[in-house]
Design an enzyme around this catalytic site. Structure first.
Site, short mmCIF file in Angstrom:
data_model
loop_
_atom_site.label_atom_id
_atom_site.label_comp_id
_atom_site.label_asym_id
_atom_site.label_seq_id
_atom_site.Cartn_x
_atom_site.Cartn_y
_atom_site.Cartn_z
N THR A 34 0.82 -1.21 0.00
CA THR A 34 0.00 0.00 0.00
C THR A 34 0.85 1.26 0.00
OG1 THR A 34 -1.66 -1.21 1.26
CG2 THR A 34 -1.90 1.17 1.18
N GLY A 101 3.74 -6.35 10.27
CA GLY A 101 5.00 -7.10 10.27
C GLY A 101 5.04 -8.22 9.27
N GLU A 109 8.99 0.29 11.84
CA GLU A 109 7.66 0.88 11.65
C GLU A 109 7.10 1.38 12.97
OE1 GLU A 109 5.97 -1.61 7.77
OE2 GLU A 109 5.57 -2.34 9.79
#
Length: 287
Positions: A34, A101, A109
């Site tokens: 994404t 993950g 992240e």
């Protein structure tokens, strides 16, 4: 472009349009499929509006996507406070809690997200669920210290999980993260109390970070099944709690609404359906 890819792009375009305001300059970028659409839309906005934005990647993948798009990079050393982070999710529930993950980048992240004023999740409709573990069946990713993987697997089994060391596809042996660690995926089925589970996992010596992102996201954009979007799921838990409290004050306690001086008959004697809905709302928050 498939419906699913259209959905991701629609959600990314809407998120960039809504969230990149004049007060936003330092932007964190997550990882995954994404994110490619997020960066594409950001690059268009930067060019069209001649914006001076800097971007902090969370992985080798997102760094390369940003470089290929000609966007300016920075690091947490240079810019430790981020205005916003855009990221994807492997699964997101109705409270905006996430499992992340799947791409092996969970630690960086989560560090980026923790340094940001706002985490915005962007995903397609297939990632949205009512409870974590409902859609994502590969388990919770854990980044772990390599020398400890055998005892960690044993401790995860003691907690009732089904752990597997993630193996690489194009190389022999396990997946190695950007930080030089291993990834273990552990299946706990439906996760009704993610906070408690997360605490147990992070307390295991050798576990660097978990893929449970809890209470971090402020907003989510979800692309629809027909490729359009976005829609926003239910607000995060704190906002839901505040709404419930306000609703109970107005409907159950008979307090005035929006400055009125006298409570209505319905407020003083709320219908059974209102009481039931409030009760069910609080029960859902406690699961």
């Amino acid at each position: 472009m498939t419906f699913l890819e259209n959905a991701k792009n629609a959600a990314a375009a809407a998120a960039v349009k809504d969230c990149v305001t004049k007060n936003v300059r330092i932007i964190g970028i997550g990882s995954g499929s994404t994110v490619v659409y997020v960066v594409k839309n950001l690059a268009i906005k930067v060019k069209e509006e001649n914006l001076d934005l800097v971007f902090i990647p969370s992985s080798f993948q997102s760094q390369q996507v940003l470089l290929e798009s000609g966007l300016k990079l920075s690091t947490l050393t240079e810019t430790p406070i981020l205005d916003i982070v855009f990221d994807g999710a492997d699964e997101i529930d109705c409270h905006l809690d996430c499992i992340k993950g799947g791409g092996g980048c969970l630690t960086l992240e989560k560090i980026n997200a923790s340094c940001s004023k706002k985490l915005v999740i962007i995903a397609d409709h297939s990632k949205l669920s009512s409870v974590l573990g409902e859609k994502w069946k590969k388990g919770i990713p854990l980044e772990i210290i390599p020398v400890a993987y055998i005892p960690i697997l044993a401790k995860l089994k003691e907690l009732g999980g089904k752990p597997e060391l993630r193996m690489a596809v194009a190389k022999a042996g396990p997946v190695v993260t950007d930080n030089g660690n291993f990834i273990v995926d552990v299946d706990f089925g439906l996760i009704h109390n993610p906070q408690a589970l997360n605490q147990k996992l992070i307390n295991i010596p050798g576990v660097v970070e978990t893929g449970l992102f809890l209470g971090m996201a402020k907003k989510a954009y979800i692309g629809l099944i027909d490729g359009t979007g976005p829609i926003r799921p239910v607000a995060p838990k704190q906002e839901v709690i505040e709404d419930c409290v306000e609703g109970l004050k107005k409907k159950v306690l008979g307090l005035p609404i929006e400055g009125s001086t006298k409570a209505s008959q319905e407020q003083r004697n709320p219908p059974l359906s209102i009481l039931r809905a409030s009760f069910e709302g609080f029960k859902a928050l406690l699961r």
